[in-house]
Write a protein that holds these residues in place. Structure first.
Motif, mmCIF file in Angstrom:
data_model
loop_
_atom_site.group_PDB
_atom_site.id
_atom_site.type_symbol
_atom_site.label_atom_id
_atom_site.label_comp_id
_atom_site.label_asym_id
_atom_site.label_seq_id
_atom_site.Cartn_x
_atom_site.Cartn_y
_atom_site.Cartn_z
ATOM 1 N N ASP A 9 -2.644 94.795 -29.991
ATOM 2 C CA ASP A 9 -2.679 95.024 -31.811
ATOM 3 C C ASP A 9 -2.037 96.356 -31.455
ATOM 4 O O ASP A 9 -1.331 97.227 -32.657
ATOM 5 C CB ASP A 9 -4.120 95.151 -31.521
ATOM 6 C CG ASP A 9 -4.921 93.740 -31.786
ATOM 7 O OD1 ASP A 9 -3.782 92.387 -31.996
ATOM 8 O OD2 ASP A 9 -6.113 92.949 -31.575
ATOM 9 N N SER A 10 -2.372 97.367 -30.856
ATOM 10 C CA SER A 10 -2.033 98.888 -31.083
ATOM 11 C C SER A 10 -0.681 98.493 -31.139
ATOM 12 O O SER A 10 0.395 99.910 -31.278
ATOM 13 C CB SER A 10 -2.178 99.775 -29.746
ATOM 14 O OG SER A 10 -2.187 99.038 -28.327
ATOM 15 N N GLN A 11 0.083 97.754 -30.211
ATOM 16 C CA GLN A 11 1.634 98.142 -30.078
ATOM 17 C C GLN A 11 1.757 98.996 -29.301
ATOM 18 O O GLN A 11 3.232 99.322 -29.135
ATOM 19 C CB GLN A 11 2.925 97.484 -31.059
ATOM 20 C CG GLN A 11 2.269 96.425 -32.225
ATOM 21 C CD GLN A 11 2.838 94.943 -31.045
ATOM 22 O OE1 GLN A 11 3.824 94.607 -31.464
ATOM 23 N NE2 GLN A 11 1.881 93.989 -30.281
ATOM 24 N N HIS B 97 -5.767 86.518 -26.585
ATOM 25 C CA HIS B 97 -5.925 87.648 -26.247
ATOM 26 C C HIS B 97 -6.329 87.621 -25.232
ATOM 27 O O HIS B 97 -7.608 87.508 -25.450
ATOM 28 C CB HIS B 97 -5.605 89.493 -27.320
ATOM 29 C CG HIS B 97 -4.713 89.786 -28.782
ATOM 30 N ND1 HIS B 97 -4.376 90.479 -29.070
ATOM 31 C CD2 HIS B 97 -3.630 88.061 -28.514
ATOM 32 C CE1 HIS B 97 -3.092 90.582 -30.014
ATOM 33 N NE2 HIS B 97 -2.652 88.920 -29.899
ATOM 34 N N ASP C 243 -7.730 96.767 -28.015
ATOM 35 C CA ASP C 243 -6.567 96.143 -27.491
ATOM 36 C C ASP C 243 -5.276 96.325 -28.272
ATOM 37 O O ASP C 243 -4.823 97.179 -28.864
ATOM 38 C CB ASP C 243 -6.661 94.538 -29.129
ATOM 39 C CG ASP C 243 -5.993 93.335 -28.404
ATOM 40 O OD1 ASP C 243 -4.688 93.866 -28.310
ATOM 41 O OD2 ASP C 243 -6.455 92.390 -28.696
#
Length: 216
Positions: free
Chosen positions: A161-163, A202, A158
């Motif tokens: 989520d990993s940014q 998401h 994702d």
């Protein structure tokens, strides 16, 4: 003069006395009166019979009607069943429109990709002597609605989520904060765009690009 005895006028030829005319008339009158009385009695009897039949015919109907619909003091009337009229049900139309009944259908709140394009292949060329070929950019374009943010990452995890890299909610690889190249040493590579909708949900777009040329 004859010596034969004179015949009396009040005697019948056979020697019987002649009937009295007054008595015969009286008997006829009596018989007529009796017949009139008998006829009147018969007529009265017929009239009385007809009246009784007429009265007898109407009375049972009234009794039958009264017995067919008995009423009880204080009893509630029986309700009459009526068919229910179906109410129209609101049906949603295309996004942004109303319902067929004039009401407003609930609008979706989650973000979605409305457009997305990315090539499925690239062709890497092996470098010549003392020559380095130009890098091959990762090419992609997208459009979204009801989206708070979009993130990019290489791989299948994702991206939000990993940014790793935040990109515009609609754009292309030209809007990346820094250039991302395809690794020609690999046979393929997988990438991920993840949007965060206005409802916090998401949504991911994952695609794979295959190298149809040289690997170096």
């Amino acid at each position: 003069m004859s010596d034969d005895p004179t015949q009396r006028l009040d005697m019948s030829p056979g020697g019987e006395p002649a009937p009295d005319a007054a008595a015969t008339s009286r008997d006829r009158r009596t018989l007529l009166i009796v017949l009139i009385v008998i006829g009147a009695a018969v007529l009265i009897g017929l009239i009385v019979t007809v009246v009784l039949l007429l009265l007898g015919t109407g009375r049972p109907q009234a009794l039958a009607t009264a017995s067919a619909t008995p009423t009880t003091a204080g009893a509630e009337p029986t309700p009459v069943a009526t068919s229910a009229v179906p109410r129209p049900t609101a049906t949603s139309t295309a996004e942004g429109g109303g319902s067929q009944n004039g009401g407003t259908a609930p609008q979706p709140t989650g973000g979605v990709f409305t457009a997305f394009t990315a090539p499925a292949t690239v062709r890497c060329e092996a470098p010549a002597t003392n020559f380095t070929p130009p890098p091959i950019k990762v090419r992609v374009s997208w459009q979204t609605i009801r989206t708070d943010s979009v993130w990019f990452v290489q791989g299948t995890s994702d991206a939000a989520d990993s940014q790793y890299m935040q990109v515009p909610v609609s754009g292309s690889q030209e809007d990346f904060p820094y250039e991302v190249d395809f690794a020609c040493g690999s046979a393929s590579a997988t990438y991920n765009l993840t949007l965060v909708g206005s409802d916090g949900r998401h949504v991911q777009k994952i695609w794979t690009v295959t190298n149809t040329g040289d690997r170096f």
